[in-house]
Design a protein around this motif. Structure first.
Motif, PDB file in Angstrom:
ATOM      1  N   ARG A 159     -17.076  -7.524   8.414  1.00 45.79           N
ATOM      2  CA  ARG A 159     -16.738  -8.190   6.959  1.00 45.79           C
ATOM      3  C   ARG A 159     -17.361  -6.601   6.051  1.00 45.79           C
ATOM      4  NH1 ARG A 159     -14.701 -12.938   5.850  1.00 45.79           N
ATOM      5  NH2 ARG A 159     -15.818 -12.624   3.223  1.00 45.79           N
TER       6      ARG A 159
ATOM      7  N   ARG B 252     -10.355  -7.554  -1.349  1.00 43.82           N
ATOM      8  CA  ARG B 252     -10.318  -7.465  -0.615  1.00 43.82           C
ATOM      9  C   ARG B 252     -11.387  -8.610   0.166  1.00 43.82           C
ATOM     10  NH1 ARG B 252     -11.490  -2.149  -0.830  1.00 43.82           N
ATOM     11  NH2 ARG B 252     -11.217  -1.417  -3.175  1.00 43.82           N
ATOM     12  N   VAL B 253     -11.593  -8.004   1.088  1.00 45.22           N
ATOM     13  CA  VAL B 253     -12.413  -9.023   2.414  1.00 45.22           C
ATOM     14  C   VAL B 253     -13.473  -9.506   2.226  1.00 45.22           C
ATOM     15  CG1 VAL B 253     -14.182  -7.411   3.661  1.00 45.22           C
ATOM     16  CG2 VAL B 253     -12.066  -9.487   4.803  1.00 45.22           C
TER      17      VAL B 253
ATOM     18  N   GLY C 100      -8.627   6.703  -4.319  1.00 47.76           N
ATOM     19  CA  GLY C 100      -9.712   6.483  -3.338  1.00 47.76           C
ATOM     20  C   GLY C 100     -10.083   4.972  -3.686  1.00 47.76           C
ATOM     21  N   VAL C 101      -9.006   4.073  -3.647  1.00 49.76           N
ATOM     22  CA  VAL C 101      -9.607   2.792  -3.641  1.00 49.76           C
ATOM     23  C   VAL C 101      -8.911   1.897  -2.072  1.00 49.76           C
ATOM     24  CG1 VAL C 101      -9.098   1.177  -4.950  1.00 49.76           C
ATOM     25  CG2 VAL C 101      -9.850   2.344  -5.931  1.00 49.76           C
ATOM     26  N   CYS C 102      -7.869   2.049  -1.470  1.00 54.01           N
ATOM     27  CA  CYS C 102      -7.308   1.443  -0.825  1.00 54.01           C
ATOM     28  C   CYS C 102      -7.659   2.115   0.778  1.00 54.01           C
ATOM     29  CB  CYS C 102      -5.831   1.914  -0.519  1.00 54.01           C
ATOM     30  SG  CYS C 102      -4.835   3.211  -0.491  1.00 54.01           S
TER      31      CYS C 102
ATOM     32  N   LEU D  23      -8.333  -0.832   1.491  1.00 50.90           N
ATOM     33  CA  LEU D  23      -7.834  -3.007   1.401  1.00 50.90           C
ATOM     34  C   LEU D  23      -6.687  -2.466   2.295  1.00 50.90           C
ATOM     35  CD1 LEU D  23      -6.473  -1.974  -2.307  1.00 50.90           C
ATOM     36  CD2 LEU D  23      -7.559  -4.037  -1.708  1.00 50.90           C
ATOM     37  N   CYS D  24      -6.058  -4.059   2.574  1.00 53.00           N
ATOM     38  CA  CYS D  24      -5.018  -4.560   3.468  1.00 53.00           C
ATOM     39  C   CYS D  24      -4.218  -5.544   2.516  1.00 53.00           C
ATOM     40  CB  CYS D  24      -5.080  -5.106   4.843  1.00 53.00           C
ATOM     41  SG  CYS D  24      -4.002  -5.345   5.844  1.00 53.00           S
TER      42      CYS D  24
ATOM     43  N   LEU E  88     -15.327  -3.213   6.276  1.00 47.72           N
ATOM     44  CA  LEU E  88     -14.032  -3.572   5.856  1.00 47.72           C
ATOM     45  C   LEU E  88     -13.514  -4.063   4.513  1.00 47.72           C
ATOM     46  CD1 LEU E  88     -10.960  -4.562   6.990  1.00 47.72           C
ATOM     47  CD2 LEU E  88     -12.051  -6.782   7.759  1.00 47.72           C
ATOM     48  N   ASN E  89     -14.411  -3.964   3.967  1.00 46.53           N
ATOM     49  CA  ASN E  89     -14.614  -4.138   2.555  1.00 46.53           C
ATOM     50  C   ASN E  89     -14.585  -2.504   1.746  1.00 46.53           C
ATOM     51  OD1 ASN E  89     -14.998  -6.008   0.275  1.00 46.53           O
ATOM     52  ND2 ASN E  89     -16.458  -5.623  -0.672  1.00 46.53           N
ATOM     53  N   ASP E  90     -14.857  -1.842   2.883  1.00 48.92           N
ATOM     54  CA  ASP E  90     -13.977  -0.539   1.508  1.00 48.92           C
ATOM     55  C   ASP E  90     -12.836  -0.203   1.625  1.00 48.92           C
ATOM     56  OD1 ASP E  90     -16.380   0.118   1.971  1.00 48.92           O
ATOM     57  OD2 ASP E  90     -16.335   1.585   3.668  1.00 48.92           O
TER      58      ASP E  90
ATOM     59  N   ILE F   5       0.951  -1.234  -0.162  1.00 45.57           N
ATOM     60  CA  ILE F   5       0.023  -0.259  -0.103  1.00 45.57           C
ATOM     61  C   ILE F   5       1.184   1.481  -0.396  1.00 45.57           C
ATOM     62  CG2 ILE F   5      -1.500   1.040   1.174  1.00 45.57           C
ATOM     63  CD1 ILE F   5      -2.528  -1.410   0.173  1.00 45.57           C
TER      64      ILE F   5
ATOM     65  N   TYR G  77      -6.981  -9.829   6.003  1.00 44.56           N
ATOM     66  CA  TYR G  77      -7.993  -9.012   6.568  1.00 44.56           C
ATOM     67  C   TYR G  77      -8.369  -9.701   7.793  1.00 44.56           C
ATOM     68  CZ  TYR G  77      -7.760  -6.625   2.264  1.00 44.56           C
ATOM     69  OH  TYR G  77      -8.029  -5.687   1.154  1.00 44.56           O
TER      70      TYR G  77
END
Lengths: 821, 162
Positions: B128, A745-746, B45-47, B135-136, B131-133, A212, B141
């Motif tokens: 969840r 993503r999750v 605005g994605v991560c 990125l890690c 959290l989907n908003d 990231i 996750y």
């Protein structure tokens, strides 16, 4: 030639701390030392660095994949208020030389393109200005005229390109950078005697670590001393940092690299050179500190660290009793525009090229091609993740063609627990393992038979559930020989890959450990703290960690190749031995007893067998630092400190082109079993269950190991199902943003990854630790490919290309349906 | 370039600056105010690494102009607990290994702060979904989900005590 099999007189090794001792701290799920600063916004990442009078740089990226730079008009950019310099490749080259390269002969790369651009996104001009905003404004005002050259985007085209399509004419009239053939064992004989030969063409697409945080550097040049100081989120600065000094045309002691917390790497920050050299080049030109941090597009197009990109034509020989005997493959690998690590990613693969199986012979033909793409670098697995994919796909192909059971076939072919240490045909050694045990555990955890029943029931309802299985190796602790052993002319044939720590116990008995490699998302502070606390019976709270720069750095190779925990554990244990000896000597004087009668317990140097006796470490430390005249006038020195450099625990030199010696022996293992449901109408894959059994020997901290397993598996899921840098035929990168380059993503993750551990301690490392950083990504792709193939068995499709995107799955299903009519 | 005066409340303190009208909120927070806990990852605005709260709502600070927040109350990671007194959410991330490199963590903590204010007892599916908003790239996750579940427990216990 290396004979595959059990080694009957194994190398002795240098292990001092055995695995079978009672440990108090090692093995616990201690909360991480690193976390509180990150949780409160106090991490120190590269973009957080701000120096007085600092200027900012932005790169103008090449819009073309391959072109000659005819002219650069920078007048309008230079005229913009706030612009300090607009630097072209020619201007940079006046003082800055080529970037480091480990291929031999090297492939020349410049920090700013010189004369020619070779991939989209390559820096053409670097603008330095008072703010990043102005630098980007000015970059947009630079007018560059190009003469377009033919772009090579398809690796098969690279095999036959000539003339203007050759990226580096100075290296020869072809885009084939290397073409090497290797034979380990009696390959032809084994194939001639085979009862069955299974053949497959396999395709592994290019993906990348994509942390990231991007790569960045803040550089300053001190005119007075002629010295550069560079803050950067790179690793290996205490190993090969001198090569950056060489690029900058300064002596190695005229460069100090200060490590910053890295916001993820996954290999991609293993050894940054372009970014720090850009910042330093600009700093010397403008005479001020300069910050250059890649934006996301820079990073995706030009980070120099895309992953492997391969086509395999592989053959597997199987005898009449269903034992695999030999593996033969031709692989074409698309390295992109440069070749910084040579064929290192294939040398890496040779460490475990038979997987966990008793395959006796291996033949490999490697064709490395150059194309107009971002160059390859390191990406979690360093090429061996692709080797694993190839081996496991071939195993599944054999199972499928011979109508065998995937579980029994593996049991029948595994190297057995009593056969370690085991030599594989390439000469590398596997130190320990229990592959049948891992498989058995995975089957039990998954409830394999239960899922097989559910699979049948679902099929009756028109649903397609599949169970995947992959048994793979995670090579740990590289020896530096892998960097050059595949070079035709070996070049700088280094053999060291050490790791050091410096430990100081201060006047009050508090310890400071200096690490000589950076934090990049692993848990080096936690590991070093736990090992020292174990050794000295200190409270972990009384241990602090710092990161040394190159000025103060001892030999340190840094994280990579699943080595750091093993190596830093060895270094801390070594330094602790020195400290313990001195603590006992000083305490012996204080207590008027022999040091031999003393031991460590609960933060004390106490009389053996009498806990609570003796002196606290703090009391001994105070004496040691402040009261020299209380002790005899001998060679005792004040203070309590130790440096220790831990070398590779077990490595030998390559013997020949058919025996590379021991170069990656600390062998981890994984058995992953995912269950997926595939919708043949949409190509969507949903993961219903996921079991991951790992063997990384003794675990220092099972919590952080599990974190690596989950995170690595998530990246493996991305590699298997979604991630791919898509270059069009003109070499344009079509998905250079997080909108288009799809990472899990999750929602793409199963609810839980259920983890099991088999523990076969290494007999060669301190406490028996093995690596664990890469395993998840090294096994999930073949496991998922197998699961999807199993789900779609009624369509009889082969998952030979990753990522298995919905579009690819639909194409396969559609073709199968059309064939059926 | 046009400049504008801006006055906002950041983590309870008044901040007044003259800035370029085009300055991004993330740059304003990080480089004008020196609050470098907010991170920038993808710049489109994605991560979600740059997520902060503006008047209590999670926003992508890399896609917001600073001047758009004139008069607003801004909360960043620096508004949560301190190293020696972590907030329950931070404590839970520590206990459950909800971070590895720590770069996405500030954004994660801010979206979950918003979630837990809206819904102090989210179930796993609701965690969840939120959290989907973001990125890690490190954790996969699962340990973040466990961290938020643990935070719910800790906060419930805290409320019980009060």
């Amino acid at each position: 030639m290396a004979q595959a099999g059990k080694i009957h007189s194994p190398p002795k090794g240098r292990q001092k701390e055995s695995a079978d001792q009672n440990l108090k701290i090692i093995g616990t799920r201690m909360k991480r030392k690193e976390d509180p600063r990150f949780l409160t916004g106090n991490g120190r990442f590269i973009d957080d660095v701000s120096l007085p009078h600092m200027a900012h740089a932005a790169a103008l990226r090449s819009p073309h994949a391959h072109a000659r730079i005819r002219s650069i008009d920078k007048k309008a950019a230079e005229a913009l208020p706030g612009v300090l310099a607009v630097i072209t490749g020619e201007e940079a080259a006046l003082e800055t030389g080529p970037l480091p390269c480990f291929a031999n002969p090297p492939v020349e790369q410049r920090c700013i393109a010189l004369g020619k651009v070779r991939h989209v996104g390559e820096p053409v001009v670097l603008v330095v200005a008072e703010t990043r905003y102005i630098a980007e404004d000015a970059a947009a005002l630079v007018k560059v005229e190009y003469d377009i050259l033919p772009a090579i985007s398809d690796m098969l085209d690279a095999l036959n390109s000539s003339g203007d399509a050759v990226l580096h004419p100075s290296r020869g009239p072809s885009n084939i950078a290397e073409h090497r053939k290797y034979t380990f064992g009696a390959v032809d004989e084994e194939f001639a005697n085979a009862a069955h030969i299974v053949k497959r063409r396999l395709r592994w697409a290019r993906s990348g670590g994509q942390p990231i945080e991007t790569c960045g550097a803040v550089a300053n040049f001190d005119e007075g001393s002629g010295k550069f100081t560079i803050y950067a989120n790179t690793s290996m600065y205490n190993y090969i940092g001198f090569t950056i000094a060489a690029s900058l045309n300064v002596e190695s002691h005229q460069l100090n690299i200060i490590p910053m917390d890295a916001g993820g790497s996954f290999g991609s920050k293993l050894f940054l050179h372009k970014v720090p050299v850009l910042a330093a080049t600009a700093a010397r030109i403008v005479g001020r500190p300069v910050k250059y941090v890649e934006d996301r597009v820079d990073n995706m197009m030009a980070c120099d660290n895309h992953g492997s990109d391969r086509i395999y034509d592989a053959e597997l020989a199987i005898d009449s009793s269903n034992h695999m005997t030999a593996l033969r493959y031709r692989v074409i690998d698309d390295y992109g525009a440069y070749l910084q690590y040579g064929l290192g990613t294939h040398g890496n693969g040779f460490s475990q090229t038979v997987g966990p199986y008793r395959i006796r012979a291996v033949g490999a033909e490697i064709i490395a091609v150059l194309t107009n793409k971002c160059q390859q670098g390191a990406c979690r697995g360093f090429g061996s993740e692709v080797t694993n994919f190839m081996i496991e796909r071939m195993v599944d192909a054999a199972v499928s063609e011979l109508k065998l059971d995937p579980v029994q076939f593996r049991y029948d072919n595994f190297i057995q627990p009593e056969e370690f240490p085991y030599q594989i045909p390439t000469g590398n050694l596997y130190d320990s393992g229990n592959y049948p045990g891992a498989l058995k555990m995975a089957l039990g955890m998954l409830d394999y038979q239960g899922w097989r029943r559910k699979q049948q029931e679902a099929r009756a309802e028109g649903r397609y559930i599949g169970i995947g299985l992959a048994s793979c190796q995670e090579k740990g602790v590289f020896s530096a020989t892998e960097f050059w052993m595949l070079n035709r002319e070996k070049g700088f044939a280094l053999t060291s890959s050490p790791e050091s720590v410096s430990i100081k116990i201060d006047t009050n008995g508090k310890a400071v450990i200096s690490l000589h490699a950076p934090h990049w998302g692993n848990s080096p502070e936690t590991v070093a703290t736990m090992v020292l606390a174990e050794q000295l019976t200190l409270d972990p709270k009384d241990i602090a960690i710092t990161y040394s720069d190159t000025d103060h750095g001892l030999p340190g190779t840094g994280p990579g190749g699943s080595r750091y925990t093993v190596m830093v554990t060895g270094a801390v244990a070594g330094a602790a031995r020195i400290l313990k000896e001195k603590l006992k000597r000083v305490a012996g004087h204080m207590l008027e007893t022999s040091p031999h009668d003393l031991e460590f317990s609960n933060g004390r140097v106490s009389i053996k067998g009498i806990p609570g006796s003796g002196k606290t470490i703090a009391e001994v430390a105070m004496q040691s630092h402040m009261f020299r005249l209380s002790f005899p006038d001998d060679d005792l020195t004040s203070g309590l400190d130790a440096n220790y450099t831990y070398d590779h625990p077990l490595a030998t030199l390559p013997k020949s082109e058919s025996d590379f010696g021991i170069f990656y022996p600390i062998m981890g293992h994984m058995c992953h079993m995912p269950v997926v449901e595939v919708d043949p109408k949409t190509g969507q894959v949903k993961i219903l269950d996921y079991v991951a059994v790992h063997d990384c020997g003794t675990m220092i901290n099972p919590m952080t190991v599990d974190g690596h397993v989950r995170g690595g598996t998530a990246q493996g899921i991305g590699t298997a199902l979604y991630e791919e840098f898509q270059y069009d035929p003109n070499g344009q990168l079509r998905n250079a943003s997080f909108y288009d380059y799809l990472m899990p993503r999750v929602a793409e993750m199963p609810d839980k990854i259920r983890i099991g551990h088999i523990i076969t301690p290494s007999p060669y490392t301190e406490y028996g630790v093995k690596g664990a950083g890469e395993g998840g990504r090294m096994v999930a792709p073949p496991a998922l490919a197998a699961a999807i193939e199993d789900a779609l068995r009624p369509f009889n499709v082969k998952i030979d290309t990753l990522p298995a995107t919905p579009a690819r799955i639909r194409t396969l299903v559609r073709a199968a349906e059309n064939q059926r009519g | 370039m046009k400049e504008r005066d801006i006055q906002v409340t950041v983590n309870g303190r008044n901040a007044k600056k003259r800035i370029e009208a085009r300055m991004l909120l993330s740059d304003f927070i990080r480089h004008e105010l020196g609050l470098t806990g907010t991170h920038v990852g993808c710049e489109n605005g994605v991560c979600g690494a740059c997520t902060i709260l503006v008047d209590g709502t999670a926003v992508r600070s890399c896609c917001t102009l600073a001047v758009q927040t004139e008069g607003c109350h801004i909360e960043t990671i620096e508004s949560l607990g301190r190293v020696n007194k972590l907030s329950p959410l931070q404590q839970a991330f520590w206990e459950k290994h909800g971070l590895q490199c720590g770069f996405c963590t500030p954004g994660m903590l801010m979206i979950m702060t918003e979630l837990l204010r809206q819904n102090p007892n989210p179930d796993r599916a609701q965690i969840r979904e939120r959290l989907n908003d973001n990125l890690c790239r490190c954790t996969g996750y699962e340990d973040i989900i466990s961290s938020v579940e643990r935070a719910v427990e800790l906060m419930r216990a805290e409320r019980g005590v009060q």
